[in-house]
Design a protein around this motif. Sequence first.
Motif, mmCIF file in Angstrom:
data_model
loop_
_atom_site.group_PDB
_atom_site.id
_atom_site.type_symbol
_atom_site.label_atom_id
_atom_site.label_comp_id
_atom_site.label_asym_id
_atom_site.label_seq_id
_atom_site.Cartn_x
_atom_site.Cartn_y
_atom_site.Cartn_z
ATOM 1 N N VAL A 102 0.831 -1.209 0.000
ATOM 2 C CA VAL A 102 0.000 0.000 0.000
ATOM 3 C C VAL A 102 0.864 1.258 0.000
ATOM 4 C CG1 VAL A 102 -1.567 1.392 1.403
ATOM 5 C CG2 VAL A 102 -2.042 -1.022 1.037
ATOM 6 N N VAL A 103 1.888 1.267 0.860
ATOM 7 C CA VAL A 103 2.732 2.459 0.950
ATOM 8 C C VAL A 103 3.468 2.706 -0.369
ATOM 9 C CG1 VAL A 103 4.719 3.491 2.102
ATOM 10 C CG2 VAL A 103 2.990 2.295 3.438
ATOM 11 N N ILE A 104 4.008 1.635 -0.963
ATOM 12 C CA ILE A 104 4.735 1.815 -2.223
ATOM 13 C C ILE A 104 3.810 2.324 -3.317
ATOM 14 C CG2 ILE A 104 5.938 0.596 -4.081
ATOM 15 C CD1 ILE A 104 7.210 -1.164 -1.954
ATOM 16 N N VAL A 105 2.644 1.698 -3.444
ATOM 17 C CA VAL A 105 1.700 2.130 -4.474
ATOM 18 C C VAL A 105 1.332 3.601 -4.259
ATOM 19 C CG1 VAL A 105 -0.658 1.858 -5.328
ATOM 20 C CG2 VAL A 105 0.763 -0.146 -4.939
ATOM 21 N N PHE A 106 1.107 3.946 -2.998
ATOM 22 C CA PHE A 106 0.730 5.331 -2.710
ATOM 23 C C PHE A 106 1.827 6.302 -3.134
ATOM 24 C CE2 PHE A 106 0.389 9.097 -0.007
ATOM 25 C CZ PHE A 106 -0.930 9.444 -0.224
ATOM 26 N N ILE A 107 3.079 5.962 -2.813
ATOM 27 C CA ILE A 107 4.177 6.868 -3.153
ATOM 28 C C ILE A 107 4.352 6.974 -4.666
ATOM 29 C CG2 ILE A 107 6.677 7.203 -3.018
ATOM 30 C CD1 ILE A 107 6.545 6.054 -0.191
ATOM 31 N N VAL A 108 4.310 5.816 -5.328
ATOM 32 C CA VAL A 108 4.524 5.826 -6.774
ATOM 33 C C VAL A 108 3.450 6.649 -7.473
ATOM 34 C CG1 VAL A 108 4.462 4.391 -8.848
ATOM 35 C CG2 VAL A 108 5.797 3.663 -6.866
ATOM 36 N N PHE A 109 2.206 6.532 -7.027
ATOM 37 C CA PHE A 109 1.120 7.211 -7.725
ATOM 38 C C PHE A 109 0.677 8.497 -7.037
ATOM 39 C CE2 PHE A 109 0.606 2.745 -9.118
ATOM 40 C CZ PHE A 109 0.801 2.958 -10.466
ATOM 41 N N TYR A 110 1.463 8.922 -6.055
ATOM 42 C CA TYR A 110 1.078 10.087 -5.251
ATOM 43 C C TYR A 110 0.627 11.284 -6.093
ATOM 44 C CZ TYR A 110 1.717 14.176 -2.248
ATOM 45 O OH TYR A 110 1.530 15.352 -1.586
#
Lengths: 277, 236
Positions: free
Chosen positions: A151-159
């Motif tokens: 979740v954290v990675i996806v959030f950062i990548v698509f922030y």
Amino acid sequence: MATLIEYLSYPFVRNALIVAVLIAFCSSLMGVTLVLKRMSYIGDGLSHVAFGALAVASVLKVTNNMLIILPVTVVCAVILLSAGKNRLIKGDAAIAMLSVGALAFGYLLLNLFSVSSNLAGDVCSTLFGSQSILTLNPTDVYISLVLSIVVVIVFIVFYNRIFAVTFDETFAKASGVNVSFYNILIAVIIAVIIVLAMNLVGSLLISALVIFPAMASMRVFKSFKAVTIASCVFSVFCALLGIMIAIIAGTPVGATIVACDAVLFLVFCGIGALRPS
Amino acid sequence: MPPLISCNNLTIGFEDRVLYRDLSFDINSGDYLFVIGENGAGKTTLMKTLLGLKKLLGGEIKVSSGLKLSDIGYLPQQTVVQRDFPASVFEIVISGFAGKSGFKPFYSADQKKLAVENMNKLGIADLKNKCYRELSGGQQQRVLLARTLCAASKVLLLDEPVAGLDPYVTEEFYELIRKLNEEGITIIMISHDIPAAKKYASHVLHITDEPTFMTKRQYFSEGYGAGFAILKDNGN
Ligand SMILES: Nc1ncnc2c1ncn2[C@@H]1O[C@H](COP(=O)(O)OP(=O)(O)OP(=O)(O)O)[C@@H](O)[C@H]1O
Ligand SMILES: [Mg+2]
């Protein structure tokens, strides 16, 4: 204090703390988007769906509940999102039907098939989290760990694009952002977060975990980034504080955490009101 | 030179409801088109159709070969949610690039520089770190326009950009857009402001059940605008 230190020496308490921090962190990430897109109701609806799925999972006696709850919740998230756009079925009515339906169906299933002698207690603990965070087995811990990191990675990548879609969907679409994809992505992330958070606070209290940190930070901070970071800190702090209090005072974990969120929210409101704008 | 955008016999509306038919007009590079019409006439719907956000019910839109969809910027009618959105001016302006970054998670240094340039151009550089919801309506519109400039630099579609602004700020905003137009950006603007059309437009599209497309001169001598003959004309 002595009790607390003693407790902290137990691995299950340490596991609980790790998982709580992760879950609190993740659940606050999407809060701002959810509140601003007026999608908080989806979070609420999904948490009931997750409860229904949990009931099914426990009746079927699958080894790991997550295997059923996660896909069901994710699918419902996508369905709810498209229902919201449909002019024939009113979005909010669809959500109400689905969530109340799932709740009733879940309870019914548990009633009909449960072998437990203490049904009311079981239901209460899935709804309010009770002490389940303290009884996690290693698999649960790993699953929570992996899901939160994803979740954290996806959030950062698509922030950047999540921001664009949150602020102005029409503009984002016109400037070439694949808005439907990101809306689905947001819904899926929310579904994952809800499933995760069910361990921590139970399905009825999840929305609080998602919404309080965002609402509090929005009153004080002035940029999206600052609001997001502040929500995470707020949420993690409340989760830790809540667990400690729960351990010392013997109160239910989920409710204590949410109570901390609510109190701190009021503090932030005060700060927001005092600050000259 | 072929027209930048050429619309032939468009049917505009929704699946269950046609708003108007047989709309044809050309837009050339450097034009400044005012789209005028009553509330609910279908101005926003036309813009969304031009942008491909809505289905075209009939007719065809031809776009000159040099123009890509990503060259066309859109400034939507402001929504209520945005007015109290917790974001800094810079975050909003740079989000104009969100559709252009492909799979890159972060904005490039060039994009950041361009965002700052666009903010300078619109006179909002000093607001960079201010919170969007604490700005005045006029400042907010400039921020959104700067964002649109990040997204596209050849054609701008502006949907009632001066709605709710006071006369002074409105005038400033029109001057800003005129400057952009003089730099070669093609402008298509929805507005209820007929005096402004007389002052700034090169063409006018009047939306009714039977829309009419005219040059400004025609519109104010023989079209609907003739009823506004007393208005001052700056002659272009
Ligand atoms: N999704 C929809 N389905 C069917 N009809 C719609 C839909 N959205 C809007 N309409 C109708 O289409 C008409 C045109 O709407 P549009 O927003 O294009 O008007 P407008 O000219 O931009 O008006 P305004 O000046 O108020 O912005 C309105 O009568 C509206 O009620
Ligand atoms: Mg409109």
